[in-house]
Scaffold this motif. Structure first.
Motif, short mmCIF file in Angstrom:
data_model
loop_
_atom_site.label_atom_id
_atom_site.label_comp_id
_atom_site.label_asym_id
_atom_site.label_seq_id
_atom_site.Cartn_x
_atom_site.Cartn_y
_atom_site.Cartn_z
N GLY A 48 14.42 -2.98 1.13
CA GLY A 48 13.08 -2.72 0.61
C GLY A 48 11.95 -3.40 1.35
N TRP A 49 12.29 -4.13 2.41
CA TRP A 49 11.27 -5.00 3.00
C TRP A 49 10.64 -4.42 4.25
CZ3 TRP A 49 8.97 -9.85 2.20
CH2 TRP A 49 9.29 -10.45 0.99
N SER A 50 10.96 -3.17 4.64
CA SER A 50 10.50 -2.66 5.94
C SER A 50 8.99 -2.72 6.06
CB SER A 50 10.97 -1.23 6.14
OG SER A 50 12.36 -1.19 6.11
N VAL A 51 8.29 -2.05 5.15
CA VAL A 51 6.84 -1.98 5.23
C VAL A 51 6.24 -3.34 4.89
CG1 VAL A 51 4.83 -0.76 4.43
CG2 VAL A 51 6.98 0.42 4.63
N ILE A 52 6.79 -3.97 3.83
CA ILE A 52 6.23 -5.25 3.40
C ILE A 52 6.36 -6.28 4.52
CG2 ILE A 52 6.35 -7.01 1.63
CD1 ILE A 52 7.75 -4.87 -0.08
N GLY A 53 7.50 -6.25 5.23
CA GLY A 53 7.69 -7.21 6.31
C GLY A 53 6.62 -7.08 7.38
N VAL A 54 6.33 -5.82 7.77
CA VAL A 54 5.29 -5.62 8.79
C VAL A 54 3.96 -6.12 8.28
CG1 VAL A 54 4.09 -3.90 10.16
CG2 VAL A 54 6.52 -3.67 9.76
N PHE A 55 3.66 -5.85 6.99
CA PHE A 55 2.37 -6.30 6.48
C PHE A 55 2.32 -7.82 6.37
CE2 PHE A 55 1.78 -1.88 5.09
CZ PHE A 55 0.57 -1.69 5.72
N VAL A 56 3.44 -8.44 6.04
CA VAL A 56 3.43 -9.91 6.00
C VAL A 56 3.18 -10.47 7.40
CG1 VAL A 56 4.88 -11.93 5.62
CG2 VAL A 56 4.90 -10.09 3.99
#
Lengths: 286, 402
Positions: free
Chosen positions: B212-220
């Motif tokens: 679940g972290w693909s998009v969130i990781g990039v934004f972080v």
């Protein structure tokens, strides 16, 4: 063993010399191509080559001003580190896009007396796009060590989403931070009275531009860098690919200038977003 | 003496806070009464109560963050103990029971963007947003530990410890040796760049490893980059910074020495902690691993750069050439950091396009209120904006479905 080490070092040296030779040609193209396309009569690159020759003679014989020397050292280091012909250079493991990119941007800020207000508006978005590039490489090609590792990985297993994303990132970088031109340098060298020092600063700016263009070219088309063990024919293919992709980036930069699309924050944001979208789409497609 | 106390106090606090949960509550209370401008009571009291009563609730934890960061981010001249808010935030996160890292990260990101947006619109200088980065990194570490990525957790911890050290050292350094404040900047050989690089790679390591972290990781990763950029605008602009006690050559020498030694010392001192979290003994210096196969070899870059620079400067030609070259390296730059303050203290003016949009929007809103037929705004200018909105929509859908 010794032969291999010798070959890698020789290739790094060759790459530096070749790119430095290309520098004056690139400066000529960036300066005169828009006018040539406009239909004006332009002179050949002889003047730029002559000036570059004078510059390098001075560099070899006389000490440089420390600040200018740091900018030139950063540019030379980037030229030596970035993958150019093949990934077989001696310093390829240092070619981290974020590291090299921020080094070049800092060199850009340190050159002359730049107004932080104007230059900051170009450099700060570019740093963010560089962060995005590093993030997308880590997301779509985990395990790739810098640009060299990325090239090798793309040769083994192509990742179309990542390649498109890197192209969009390079375009965003080219829009937000185009190479320094004569009018930029005029502003930066305002307070400098010494004519020789001004000429030196202009030449250093050309080397910095060349390093930036090579970084953009490597980011835009990493697949065209040859592999370490490609043999002699592979090496020549890599050489031709290097010339082709540098020429392509210069043409894109000239086109951006002619259409007045550069230094637009919204276009930078748009292409950064496109890059993110392509990388994510590529990731979910597999 | 005061400088040493300022280092010793947070160090002792860290030692206590890392071991005991109730100590945090006491420390919080004492800290709130001592701070220059505390958070308004109507928010602070319920937030503290909720966080005590519901220790496992992520929302209660999120409500605590404004209390922690209020003094540092709201007042014009900064907090009395800026590093303490970061330390307290990290220890609160460390002791929190079962929190949801994604919600926590979203809250932190929203807070960062809120503060930044307020500063941009009201024309204020942003406070020290770098204080938020340790909390973000701590959240990443909790997420990595939850998913069982021990290497990723170790990488985040390296960045977290280095960042906390830089923040703790920042205030005494400004008093004693203001030049060293630039160690926090995200420019390559400086330790601030190591924090940025490790943070990005840790976030993306999580994105590559967890579903679940693909998009969130990039934004972080982008958030960490954004905070580093704000650091560039704010670092070194604290009003109580003293004068330079060493000459320009000494300043450059001290920066170079600190750049090389600080990561070495921090990773060396904290290697038991790294071992405890990451499961292996490491002392990353020559080659910092990013956890995903990427390596950062900063010392090699610095050595090469120095070698080329020395050859270009040819310092052996003149007597005491090296000293002179050092002195001329940043001539007029280290001193002008104070002058540059004026550049960023001015209220950030909105571009005319946005102002026109705001004024036009206000007029249209008024017309709508009076139920008149408003004229359509000029839509051609919004072409790129439209694409940006569509892009954001697609990204949001992708992020929600991944």
């Amino acid at each position: 063993m010794m032969t291999a080490v010798f070959l890698t070092v020789a290739q790094t040296l060759f790459q530096c010399v070749l790119l430095l030779l290309l520098t004056s040609l690139m400066a000529w193209m960036l300066e005169e191509l828009p006018r040539l396309i406009n239909g004006e009569a332009v002179s050949g690159p002889a003047r730029q080559v002559h000036n570059a020759g004078l510059f390098w003679r001075t560099v070899f014989r006389q000490p440089l001003a420390p600040g200018l020397a740091l900018v030139l050292a950063v540019s030379l280091l980037s030229l030596a580190v970035l993958p150019a012909v093949t990934t077989g250079g001696a310093l390829i493991s240092l070619a981290n896009p974020l590291l090299v990119g921020i080094l070049l941007l800092v060199g850009r800020l340190m050159l002359g007396r730049s107004s932080l207000r104007d230059e900051g508006r170009r450099v700060l978005p570019a740093v963010l796009v560089l962060c995005l590039t590093e993030a997308l490489i880590a997301l779509a090609a985990p395990g790739a060590d810098g640009l060299g590792g990325l090239c090798a990985m793309l040769h083994i297993e192509p990742v179309p989403g990542l390649e498109g994303a890197l192209g969009a990132c390079a375009l965003a970088l080219a829009i937000s931070c185009p190479p320094l031109r004569d009018d930029d340098m005029l502003l930066r060298l305002e307070g400098m009275k010494d004519r020789a020092a001004r000429d030196m600063a202009r030449q250093v700016a050309q080397v910095l531009n060349c390093a930036w263009i090579v970084l953009l070219a490597d980011l835009a088309l990493p697949i065209s860098v040859g592999l370490r063990d490609a043999g002699l024919s592979g090496w020549f293919v890599g050489l031709a690919a290097l010339l082709a992709r540098v020429l392509l980036v210069v043409m894109v930069l000239v086109a951006l200038r002619l259409t007045a699309q550069e230094r637009s924050e919204r276009l930078t944001a748009l292409f950064a977003g496109v890059a993110l979208l392509l990388a994510l789409a590529g990731r979910f497609a597999t | 003496m005061a400088g040493r106390g300022r280092i010793a106090l947070p160090a002792a606090l860290v030692a206590i806070l890392a071991t005991s949960g109730p100590a945090i509550a006491v420390a919080l209370g004492v800290w709130i009464t001592q701070e220059r401008r505390a958070c308004p009571l109507w928010w602070a009291l319920p937030a503290l109560l909720c966080s005590v009563l519901l220790p496992d609730s992520t929302v209660a934890l999120l409500a605590l963050f404004p209390v922690l960061y209020w003094p540092a981010l709201s007042s014009r001249d900064g907090a009395l103990f800026p590093a303490l808010s970061a330390i307290l935030a990290v220890s609160v996160l460390w002791h929190a029971g079962a929190i949801n890292p994604i919600v926590c990260m979203a809250g932190l990101g929203a807070m960062t963007l809120l503060v930044l947006g307020r500063c941009a619109l009201w024309g204020e200088r942003p406070g020290d947003l770098g204080l938020l980065r340790p909390a973000i990194l701590a959240t990443l570490m909790i997420a990595a530990q939850d998913e069982g990525l021990t290497t990723g957790a170790r990488i985040v911890l390296e960045a977290l410890l280095l960042d906390l050290t830089l923040l703790v050292l920042y205030v005494p350094v400004l008093r004693l040796l203001p030049v060293l404040a630039i160690l926090r900047l995200p420019f390559p050989p400086l330790p601030g760049f190591i924090v940025l690089w490790l943070g990005i790679h840790a976030a993306l390591g999580l994105a590559a490893g967890v579903q679940g972290w693909s998009v969130i990781g990039v934004f972080v990763a982008l958030l960490i980059g954004l905070i580093s950029l704000v650091d560039v605008l704010t670092v070194g602009r604290r009003p109580d910074s003293g004068a330079l006690p060493v000459g320009p050559a000494g300043a450059v020498g001290i920066i170079a020495l600190a750049t090389m030694l600080l990561p070495l010392i921090v990773f060396g001192v904290f290697s038991p902690v790294l071992h405890h979290v990451g499961g292996e003994w490491v002392w990353p210096f020559w080659s910092l691993g990013g956890g995903d196969g990427a390596h950062l070899r900063l010392p090699a870059i610095v050595l090469l750069l120095v070698a080329i620079w020395l050859w270009l400067v040819k310092s052996w030609r003149v007597e005491r050439g090296l000293e002179k070259a050092f002195a001329g390296l940043f001539s007029g730059r280290l001193q002008t950091t104070q002058d540059e303050t004026g550049l960023f203290e001015e209220p950030a003016a909105l571009p005319w396009v946005v102002r026109r949009l705001i004024v036009g929007g206000r007029g249209r809103f008024r017309a709508m209120m009076a139920l008149k037929v408003g004229k359509m705004p000029e839509t051609r200018r919004m072409a790129v904006g439209l694409w940006l909105v569509l892009l954001a929509l697609v990204l949001a859908i992708l992020g929600l479905t991944s």
